[in-house]
Design an enzyme around this catalytic site. Structure first.
Site, PDB file in Angstrom:
ATOM      1  N   HIS A 146       0.835  -1.199   0.000  1.00 59.71           N
ATOM      2  CA  HIS A 146       0.000   0.000   0.000  1.00 59.71           C
ATOM      3  C   HIS A 146       0.872   1.252   0.000  1.00 59.71           C
ATOM      4  O   HIS A 146       2.085   1.183   0.185  1.00 59.71           O
ATOM      5  CB  HIS A 146      -0.935   0.026   1.217  1.00 59.71           C
TER       6      HIS A 146
ATOM      7  N   LYS B 294      -0.846   4.920   4.436  1.00 60.93           N
ATOM      8  CA  LYS B 294      -1.773   3.984   5.081  1.00 60.93           C
ATOM      9  C   LYS B 294      -1.336   3.760   6.525  1.00 60.93           C
ATOM     10  O   LYS B 294      -0.181   3.397   6.791  1.00 60.93           O
ATOM     11  CB  LYS B 294      -1.829   2.659   4.327  1.00 60.93           C
TER      12      LYS B 294
END
Length: 239
Positions: free
Chosen positions: A133, A137
């Site tokens: 990600h 995040k």
């Protein structure tokens, strides 16, 4: 529908664009505490929550107490999930929580469960999960990776849990990576000495997550109870 957006970051703004393109109206955008707003005066049909973990439970349950159904994609707060369910049921409201609202990811979840059931008797294969990600995040592993792991564990009685990185023989290792400009990639791998089986979902943008959240909100109209994205998909496939 009149929609309240709880969390107005990049995801909230993408949801706003998609919702308005589908004929809905955004009547509230909340980046602070939802209790600072008079919800009853806004004629809200549904709230879509992509807030931060520490705000999610309060935001969600405040909506239930104001007769507002909630679609939530916030991860990192699930220790309070059962309490939220109980408040939803007590207030006769409606709730969909998903670790990932992408319609493609939810098809991927169904593939993952099917593959896990097929692999559970093949002891020569070890299973692991990798998720990648963007750097912003906050939680690791991702909620999507945890869902994938839980699905595999449900299908395989020899597996007892999951761990980040180092895992025992009866646990699934999850490798969580953070890189620039990656909306989300999830890979489930079954590896043996003779071959390797992989299923991969790669998100290309936030559009898929946002569209799924709006479709879920549309599904909740006129309903009470606790639902999942599997319910939403079933409804879509029937239509």
């Amino acid at each position: 529908m009149n929609i309240a957006l709880l969390g107005y970051g990049k995801m909230g703004k993408t949801i706003e664009e998609i919702a308005e393109n589908r004929g809905h109206k955004i009547v509230l955008k909340v980046s602070d505490d939802i209790e600072n707003h008079d919800l009853k005066e806004l004629d809200i049909d549904v709230a879509i929550d992509f807030s931060i973990p520490k705000a999610a439970f309060k935001n969600i349950t405040t909506c239930f107490k104001n007769n507002i159904p909630v679609v939530s994609g916030t991860t990192g707060w699930l220790e309070d999930y059962e309490k939220a369910r109980g408040i939803c049921e007590k207030e006769n409201s409606a709730f969909i929580y998903a670790s990932n609202f992408s319609l493609g990811v939810n098809v991927f979840f169904e593939l993952n469960k099917k593959l896990a059931g097929m692999m559970q008797g093949l002891d020569d294969y070890s299973v692991n999960i990798e998720e990648i990600h963007h750097l912003q995040k906050l939680d690791a592993p991702s909620g999507t990776a945890i869902t994938l792991a839980q699905q595999i564990i449900e299908e395989n009685s020899k597996l007892k849990g999951w761990q980040l990185e180092d895992a025992d023989d009866d646990e699934i290792p999850i490798n969580a990576k953070r890189e620039e400009n990656v909306p989300g990639t999830h890979t489930v791998t079954y590896d043996s000495e003779v071959d390797k089986i992989e299923i991969i979902h790669t998100a290309k943008s936030r559009q898929g997550f946002a569209l799924g959240a709006v479709v879920a909100a549309e599904y909740l109209q006129g309903k009470t109870g606790i639902f999942t994205m599997k319910d939403v998909l079933s409804d879509l496939f029937q239509n």
